[in-house]
Write a protein that holds these residues in place. Structure first.
Motif, PDB file in Angstrom:
ATOM      1  N   LEU C  76      45.932  46.747  46.836  1.00  0.00           N
ATOM      2  CA  LEU C  76      44.658  46.922  46.703  1.00  0.00           C
ATOM      3  C   LEU C  76      44.070  48.116  47.152  1.00  0.00           C
ATOM      4  O   LEU C  76      43.392  49.101  46.570  1.00  0.00           O
ATOM      5  N   ALA C  92      41.939  48.259  43.944  1.00  0.00           N
ATOM      6  CA  ALA C  92      40.490  47.808  44.298  1.00  0.00           C
ATOM      7  C   ALA C  92      39.754  49.392  44.048  1.00  0.00           C
ATOM      8  O   ALA C  92      40.447  50.222  44.005  1.00  0.00           O
ATOM      9  N   ILE C 114      38.073  44.840  41.485  1.00  0.00           N
ATOM     10  CA  ILE C 114      39.280  45.337  41.088  1.00  0.00           C
ATOM     11  C   ILE C 114      39.396  46.498  39.875  1.00  0.00           C
ATOM     12  O   ILE C 114      38.423  46.173  39.098  1.00  0.00           O
ATOM     13  N   VAL C 128      41.874  40.314  37.365  1.00  0.00           N
ATOM     14  CA  VAL C 128      41.577  39.595  38.721  1.00  0.00           C
ATOM     15  C   VAL C 128      42.319  38.228  38.668  1.00  0.00           C
ATOM     16  O   VAL C 128      42.876  37.856  39.958  1.00  0.00           O
ATOM     17  N   VAL C 131      45.492  39.015  40.504  1.00  0.00           N
ATOM     18  CA  VAL C 131      45.539  39.732  42.069  1.00  0.00           C
ATOM     19  C   VAL C 131      45.258  38.239  42.824  1.00  0.00           C
ATOM     20  O   VAL C 131      46.089  38.085  43.851  1.00  0.00           O
ATOM     21  N   THR C 210      36.179  40.651  40.315  1.00  0.00           N
ATOM     22  CA  THR C 210      36.328  40.851  41.683  1.00  0.00           C
ATOM     23  C   THR C 210      37.449  39.629  42.201  1.00  0.00           C
ATOM     24  O   THR C 210      37.364  38.562  41.433  1.00  0.00           O
TER      25      THR C 210
END
Lengths: 351, 347, 655, 341
Positions: C76, C92, C114, C128, C131, C210
């Motif tokens: 990220l 990110a 993201i 996301v 992640v 996010t």
């Protein structure tokens, strides 16, 4: 002779059985926690888990039970109905050094060692046998003296010192001969790997460039691996040839006026080579052992360098599997040598 | 009745004198004398014997050649600091040098130790390592050879003497041990034993012994089998000598020579095997005075041979001369014993 | 032999001559001038044998694995070039801070925005969910071999093992740690509950694009934790398709603490599907080949001067070569672009081929125009080797390391090091100067405190020990130990064995410096050094049998907490058998140091910690030794970030 | 003094061999199965009279050496009895047997192979004394010196090793060893065949000398009739594990009753050119059959010029054709010459 060979074949299972016992006894010396590599890949850090694994896989069972499990496998406690372990099933456990099952490692590494060992016989025969015959024919002349000296000095030079020096001179400085097994471009090259023996595959694919590359890579390892054997073959051929030349039938041939070349090539040499054939059995053993150091020095990806790495990390499960496999190869090689010997020498009827 | 001596008038044969024979030959016995003479009349093997004697002297007098550092284990090579780069021969010894030996000041006129052969990577003194390493080599060689020989002889003798199923079982076991390439097997067993026994001379020693006795067992078995059929064994049985006495008085002494000769030739090879295991990182504690260690210190620095030649040349010369010594003698012996010796090689 | 020597000398001279000729082009200021690689798009590095343990980012916790992961996966956030404390956004779009709202004011919520349009090697776009799943799976599959404790601690608070199963087994009484069979036997409701808790702590919001993390306590270095290999993002569907956990809370326990072969069999440990600049082409048994990801997503440089688009090096071949002399020969022959030294012991030999020297700041000097190598010296490091005392040596089943087990001149009692005077005596007897000079080749500096030099909390003015024979003797004389017949330790002497793992020359030298100096103070004091093979060493170390152990720690995150925790409670503190009252003194300082956000206050807390550590000397803190790197002069773009696992190949190129 | 040799058998029998068989098993094939046996000695019976020399003659491989060794219990017989001084040796074992060995000794064919090269001749000669503990210390060395003297060797040579001696001298050492225990019976297994012709006579004379002096009984094994002519009182002829003929020396040489004996005799050259020319030669045709698979009936029938049907079918009896003359031939009577011719 047939009887002899059949008898040899019948004894072989006994020998193989004995070999597995010997290897297993070495595993036994290790203790249950180190033996866990037979079934699990990681060394459990936690004592409770270690104990769990020992119980789960019966690593504290009586020795004969464990031997049997090691030989044929045992039910996999995690997957009902499946079997885990068992060298007869090709499951030698997990190599913690190489992060893969030992069997997979053997499959990857075996062809390289096989190729190296086979090619190592070339200079042995060229130098050892040829020079040995010359030395005997020119007994006590300069070539004989040189051959003698060479064989003694050759015997005395430690392999690992010679190997590193050869590498420093011919690879690092002169750059004549590379190390490893093949160049990086060959790894990327597109060719079919029928046998995993690079030289053979190269020819089957009609890729002479690859063949030449592989040969160049093998030059230094072959010299390092085989030079003590040149010396040994030289002395055996020489003394056997000398003995043969003293035989009556050779004298008779000479007396009959057979040309000297024919005396040597047709009469004496074939018989003189019989002990040389017997000796090649010992040479196979020597070469198979020698690959450990040679492959390590030249980063040749065979079983020897893998065994050395594994031994250095005390990854005994891997080393033991390698030892067992090389032992098996050796037994087969010896059988072939014996058959050859029996076929070559009409005098013996070993039945 | 005439006395025996009178009745047995000397026959004409008495006129044939006994073969002239020296005290040495009488002392050594025929075969041994033949070997002995062969070895001592061959200039190469005389060189070999001199080399071996030299090494034995070095081993015996190691404490006088270079005394150990005070309060330290004499078998640990002293370090002059911990630096990686080797120091050339003649560099002054700065940190905790060994005591001066009696010969040093008279010979050099100096009373400061220098590194005679330089130091290897890690500031280990090469000279010390080689001199005390000779002691280790001889000790290890003798232990390995002695035990190997003993095992070989016992197994071979029992096998040959009892024959039958005992012979069959023992020979199968011998075959099993021979089924593994020597270095592989020795490497493996050392690797198995080291965690149990700790580093030291023992794991490789035991491993070399465990996979080294077979050739002796086979050789002596064959010799006993052939000697067992000799007439003088029959003769001993005729006079009523017991089996055990026949084995140890008649068979073994006559069968043992080729094995002894083979064994004596192997010491050089054994030391190389030992060093090879050391090279692979299996063997004695780092810094232990053995030649394998000295060479393995040099291992990474061979790459710049022109500058650091001394770290490999001196140990190399010592190792090669030692093995050469045994091989020269062995070569002569083999010529004498051929063809029996043929095909015995182990490394 | 002499003839051979001459030959080799001749050959060397001849080769050097050739190189001089070839270098006779126009000289530029660039140290690489005149040195050209045969194949500028293939990079070959030879490293110490071994190779990665696994390529599963949830489990990998060794630098050989890390080297691959950091080149095939993205994280990220990432380090800003060589600066290990500064971050740049990667997957990110920004580095969360309090200022940009990524971190809540109370420090308990961290939200990553993201990036869009990033594609995995297989072509799917990263979401996301991927992640969030990556970190949920990480926590739930942890086990003590994994780096996941770095996430568990901030998300759940400090627990006994900092492992997820501590939530079900807070005192470790059930022995669930690393114990999947034990875990499976737990109540399924509790298991599902725990999984749901994890999911509630890591929440994906696809609408906002996010991922939010809910922390148990404020955690300063939390965002930095994501910059290393354990922050690698995996695609959820691919994990499930390759035999990994699919995100179902009912089954997570079946994937807990996987072993390396399980991962490798299932594929995740052996296959790679990341977003990184390289793809895994082949993982052989002695080499690993990476090939360039031609569709790499980076279009804007991560930092000024950083590359964009497809990597310049099209192929990276990482070879694992046991022999140093073989690796060095490959370097001399020009076949390897970079090699790894076995240790600092190998530096002087490589120096012989070095023609240019660069320091940490990238300032280079040319020493010899003809020689092919360049060395980077005095590189930043984030690791240190120290010597730890064992307060309560385990004697169960016998212990050879402490001899007779009592004060009689031939051993030490199991609680020998509970006497602070003995510990101090050892500390005074270590010679830092000779250690730095000989072992670290002069590149190093004595450690002041447990944390790295210059790190928050490091106090150069604080008290630290130095080599002092007199004080060493004084402390030994002050020891309260007495032999059975009442003689002092000084008059009786002792004997103990310092074990280190075989092959580690640095640890060996440390052991021998203690040995030599202590016996110089009093010949009755015998400290022997003994190399132990790895499994033996591990067994003795984990069995707490070593009286005195020398071991190194590599920083996981650039934060003092990583050191204070490890040295008093974690990996090392736990092995030292520290008395409870001492632990109780450290614990509040360690915990408050971690929770405190204000750097000034933290510094104060750590000052206290350092003083306590100095007074009690649980370990002799040695020196932070500099690292070096050797490579061909044609390698461009090299710099060090001490938290990298070896190299970040994306930035490298060859001329 | 023992009795001198009688021409007729008396009750004074030292050794009685009855139906002695010595079969060696043969293993062959993959499983090392016992597939047959070599009938080295296949049922021989004879007596040896105290004080005589019985010559045992036959071609090599006929089993004569085996017979000698079996009599001395170096091989344990397959069947039959060997009665020495009234005691059946084949029935005793171990220590008892070793004790009996004092009475019977052997002299070997090859003087080079029969002496342990690693023992001095003193040790060789004294070993029997040590084993049986008959002499000790000084007595023992005196005994050794005496024995060496008896065989014509200088006692000072006791410290020498066999390789210092010539073949003849070595054979004397062998004889001294055989005499050490004062035996009454000695098997001489071709003791002179390995020696130079010039030495042979000396050794034979020595053996005779000793025999006279010590009253020994010999079983003298030889491979042709000429060798035993001089020394034997009686002669036995052996073929393929069986006795063919046994009689007084004179009878055998002048009046052989077995075609095999006749054939052997005819092979001896006569040192007189005229007689030699007149000599009727019986040529043996064919090879000696394998003892593993001997011919049926009379084992000699395959090579016998007189063989008839009955010879193939029926084993001839071992019978006394006339007093003291034993023979195993169906037609022995045909060859009997009338006495006084």
């Amino acid at each position: 002779m047939i009887n002899y060979i059949i008898r040899r074949l019948m004894i072989m299972p006994i020998t193989l059985f004995g070999m597995t016992i010997l290897i297993f006894l070495m595993l036994w010396i290790l203790g249950p926690s180190a033996r866990s590599a037979l079934y699990v890949s990681d060394i459990p850090k936690n004592e409770a888990v270690m104990k769990g694994i020992i119980t789960k896989y019966g690593l504290d069972d009586p020795i004969y039970v464990q031997y049997w499990s090691w030989l044929v496998g045992r039910p996999d406690p995690d997957k009902p109905g499946e079997t885990i372990g068992g060298i007869l099933r090709g499951d030698f456990g997990y190599s913690r050094t190489f992060s893969r099952p030992v069997m997979e490692l053997i499959q990857l590494r075996f062809p390289a060692t096989l190729e190296l060992t086979l090619y190592a016989f070339l200079p042995i025969i060229l130098v050892g046998v040829w020079l040995g015959v010359q030395a005997a024919v020119r007994h006590n002349q300069w070539i004989d003296q040189i051959a003698r000296l060479f064989s003694i000095v050759g015997y005395s030079f430690p392999v690992f010192v010679l190997g590193i020096l050869l590498m420093m001179i011919f690879y690092a400085q002169l750059r004549w001969f590379p190390v490893e097994r093949i160049s990086d471009w060959v790894k990327m090259a597109d060719y079919t790997k029928y046998t995993s023996l690079v030289t053979v595959d190269a020819i089957l694919n009609g890729r002479l460039d690859i063949w030449w590359d592989a040969i160049r890579h093998m030059v230094l390892p072959i010299i390092t691996l085989s030079y003590t054997s040149w010396a040994a073959f030289l002395r055996i051929t020489r003394s056997s040839m000398l003995e043969t030349l003293r035989q009556e039938y050779v004298t008779t041939a000479r007396a009959k006026g057979v040309a000297e070349n024919d005396v040597i090539n047709k009469h004496a040499r074939p018989n003189a080579l019989i002990p040389v054939v017997t000796y090649s059995g010992i040479t196979v053993a020597y070469l198979l052992g020698g690959v450990v150091i040679t492959e390590t020095i030249f980063n040749f990806p065979g079983m020897g360098s893998a065994a050395a790495n594994a031994a250095g990390g005390f990854d005994v499960v891997t080393v033991l599997a390698f030892t067992l496999v090389t032992g098996l190869i050796l037994i087969l090689a010896n059988l072939i040598v014996d058959i050859l010997y029996a076929m070559l020498d009409p005098r013996i009827r070993l039945g | 009745m005439k006395s025996a001596s009178e009745s047995m008038t000397p026959l004409s044969e008495e006129a044939i004198p006994l073969r002239e024979i020296g005290k040495l030959e009488r002392f050594l016995g025929p075969e041994f004398y033949r070997i002995f003479r062969g070895v001592f009349t061959n200039p190469l093997s005389v060189i070999g014997i001199s080399l071996i004697l030299f090494f034995i002297l070095v081993a015996v007098f190691a404490p006088f050649i270079i005394p150990p550092v005070k309060n330290a284990d004499p078998f640990m090579i002293p370090r002059d600091g911990y630096a990686a780069a080797p120091l050339p021969p003649g560099t002054k010894w700065l940190r905790r040098p060994p005591e001066l030996p009696f010969w040093y000041t008279p010979l050099t006129g100096s009373d400061e130790w220098v590194h005679i052969f330089g130091t290897s990577s890690g500031a280990w003194d090469i000279f010390y390592g080689l001199v005390w390493g000779t002691r280790t080599a001889i000790i290890v060689g003798v232990i390995i050879e002695g035990v190997t020989l003993l095992i070989g002889i016992i197994i071979g003798a029992v096998s040959a003497f009892y024959g039958g199923w005992i012979d069959e079982v023992l020979m199968r076991i011998t075959e099993i041990f021979m089924a593994f390439p020597f270095i592989f097997a020795a490497l493996t067993l050392s690797a198995v034993l080291t965690p149990r026994l700790g580093k030291g001379i023992w794991p490789p020693t035991i491993a070399i012994i465990a996979f080294g006795w077979m050739s002796y067992a086979r050789l002596i078995r064959g010799d006993i089998l052939s000697i067992r059929e000799r007439d003088y064994i029959m003769a001993a049985r005729v006079v009523g000598v017991s089996d055990l006495r026949i084995l140890f008085k008649h068979i073994v002494p006559n069968a043992i020579y080729p094995t002894l000769v083979l064994a004596s030739m192997d010491i050089g090879t054994l030391v190389i095997s030992f060093a090879a295991l050391s090279f692979l990182g299996i063997g004695t504690e780092v810094g232990y005075a053995d030649w394998g260690q000295v060479i393995s210190f040099a291992r990474n620095y061979i790459g710049v041979f022109s500058k650091y030649w001394y770290i490999i040349v001196y140990p190399g010369i010592v190792l090669v001369l030692f093995v050469l010594g045994w091989n020269l003698v062995g070569d002569a012996l083999r010529d004498i014993m051929d063809p029996k010796m043929r095909g015995n090689v182990r490394r | 032999m002499m003839r051979k020597r001459t030959l080799a000398t001749m050959i060397t001279t001849a080769t050097v001559g050739l190189l001089v000729l070839s270098a006779c082009g126009p000289q530029s200021a660039n140290f690489a001038a005149g040195f050209k690689s045969k194949d500028p798009t293939t990079f070959v590095i030879q490293e110490i044998a071994g190779g990665p343990a696994t390529l599963d980012p949830a489990l990998a916790y060794d630098s050989a694995s890390g080297e691959i992961l950091q080149n095939v996966y993205d994280t990220l956030v990432f380090f800003d070039r060589e600066k290990k404390s500064d971050l740049v956004p990667m997957l990110a779009t920004e580095v969360p801070t309090v200022k940009n709202g990524g971190i809540s004011a109370d420090g308990l919520t961290v939200t990553f925005k993201i990036r869009d349009g990033v594609k995995f090697h297989s072509g799917e776009e990263m979401t996301v969910e991927d992640v969030a799943f990556t970190f949920q799976r990480g926590l739930l599959s942890a086990g003590s071999n994994s780096p996941q404790w770095l996430f568990v601690e901030p998300l759940f608070g400090s627990t006994i093992y900092n492992d997820i199963v501590d939530q079900l087994d807070p005192d470790g009484e059930k022995g669930l740690i690393d114990n999947r069979d034990g875990l499976k036997a737990e109540d399924s409701g509790a298991l599902v509950g725990l999984c749901e808790t994890v999911k509630s702590k890591i929440v994906a919001d696809s609408a906002a694009n996010t991922v939010t993390f809910h922390l148990a306590q404020p955690w300063g270095p939390f965002v930095t934790t994501f910059a290393n290999m354990w922050g690698s993002v995996l695609p959820k569907a691919w994990v499930a398709a390759n035999g990994g956990w699919d995100g179902d809370c009912a089954t997570w326990q079946n994937y807990y603490a996987p072993t390396a072969d399980e991962l490798n069999e299932s594929g995740i440990g052996k296959k790679v599907n990341g977003t990184g600049p390289y793809k895994l082409k082949e993982w052989g048994d002695n080499e690993l080949i990476l090939e360039a990801n031609e569709n790499y997503w980076i279009t804007k440089p991560l930092w000024s001067g950083a590359p964009t688009g497809a990597p310049k090096l099209k192929t990276v071949i990482i070879k694992y070569v046991e022999e140093f002399s073989t690796r060095f020969a490959a370097m001399q022959a020009g076949d390897a672009d970079m090699i790894q030294a076995g240790s600092a012991q190998d530096w002087p030999v490589m120096d012989e081929a070095v023609g240019a020297t660069c320091d940490q700041d990238g300032v280079c000097t040319i020493d010899d125009a003809a020689k092919p190598l360049v060395r980077y010296v005095n590189q930043d490091v984030s690791n240190r080797t120290d010597a730890f005392f064992n307060f309560k040596i385990n004697t169960e089943g016998g212990n050879d390391f402490i001899g007779s087990g009592k004060i009689d001149g031939n051993g030490v009692p199991p609680d020998f090091f509970s006497d602070v005077h003995v510990r101090r005596a050892f500390a005074y007897c270590f010679d830092w100067d000779i250690y730095i000079r000989d072992v670290a080749q002069g590149e190093g500096q004595q450690a002041n405190n447990v944390m790295l030099l210059g790190e928050l909390g490091d106090d150069a003015k604080g008290m630290h020990y130095s080599y002092d024979e007199a004080k060493c003797a004084e402390e030994f004389k002050a020891s309260t130990w007495k032999s059975e017949d009442g003689k002092s330790l000084w008059d009786t002497g002792f004997r103990l064995i310092v074990g280190y793992n075989a092959g580690n020359t640095m640890r060996q030298a440390v052991a021998q410096i203690f040995r030599d100096n202590i016996s110089a103070v009093n010949p009755l004091f015998k400290v022997e050094s003994q190399s132990l093979e790895w499994p033996n060493y591990l067994e003795a170390y984990q069995g707490k049998k070593l009286p005195f152990f020398i071991i190194g720690w590599i920083e996981d995150i650039p934060d003092p907490h990583n050191w204070t925790f490890t040295y008093t409670a974690g990996a090392f503190g736990g092995k030292q058998g520290m008395p409870q009252e001492l632990k109780d003194q450290f614990r509040p300082l360690v915990e408050s140091g971690a929770k405190e956000i204000d750097p000034a206050k933290r510094t104060e807390i750590y000052k206290e910690f350092n003083k306590l550590y100095y007074e009690n000397v649980p370990a002799v803190l040695l020196a932070q030794t500099g690292g070096r790197r050797y490579m061909q002069r044609w390698v461009n773009g090299y710099y060090t970030n001490s938290l990298y696992s070896y190299n970040y190949y994306y930035v490298l190129s060859k001329s | 003094m023992p009795a001198t040799v009688e021409t007729t058998p008396s009750s004074n029998i030292l050794l009685k061999v009855e139906n002695l068989k010595m079969h060696f098993p043969v293993f062959r094939g993959v499983f090392r199965r016992r597939v047959g046996q070599i009938k080295a000695v296949d049922g021989i019976s004879f007596d040896v009279i105290r004080g005589e020399t019985l010559g045992l003659v036959g071609e090599s491989g006929c089993g004569k050496s085996t017979a000698g060794r079996t009599i001395l219990q170096l091989y344990r017989p397959t069947a039959g009895s060997i009665i020495l001084d009234g005691e059946d040796l084949s029935k005793i074992h171990g220590k008892a047997l070793r004790h009996r060995r004092r009475k019977m000794q052997m002299i070997f064919q090859d003087p080079y192979a029969s002496l342990n090269p690693r023992m001095t001749i003193g040790e060789i000669v004294s070993e029997p004394l040590e084993v049986h503990d008959t002499y000790r210390g000084k007595e023992k060395s005196e005994r050794v010196a005496y024995l060496l003297q008896v065989v014509g060797l200088n006692p000072l040579y006791a410290g020498r090793y066999p390789h210092e001696f010539s073949g003849g001298q070595r054979q004397r050492v062998g004889i001294a060893r055989a005499l050490a225990l004062d035996p009454s019976f000695i098997v001489c297994d071709e003791p002179i065949s390995a020696l130079d012709v010039s030495i042979q006579a000396q050794v034979v004379n020595l053996l005779e000398d000793i025999q006279k002096k010590m009253g020994l009984t010999y079983l003298f094994i030889a491979h042709d009739l000429s060798m035993v002519r001089h020394i034997s009182n009686r002669v036995a002829v052996m073929y393929l594990g069986k006795l063919m003929e046994l009689a007084d020396r004179a009878e055998v040489y002048i009046d052989p009753l077995h075609p095999y004996t006749q054939a052997l005799l005819s092979a001896i050259p006569i040192p007189d050119p005229v007689l030699e020319e007149q000599r009727k030669r019986v040529i043996l045709t064919g090879d000696v059959p394998s003892p593993a698979n001997p011919p049926s009936g009379c084992v000699f029938h395959t090579r016998c010029m007189y063989a008839e049907r009955v010879c193939t079918d029926k084993v001839p009896d071992w019978r006394e054709a006339h007093a003291g003359h034993w023979v195993a031939c169906h037609f022995a009577e045909r060859f009997i010459k009338t006495r006084g011719d």
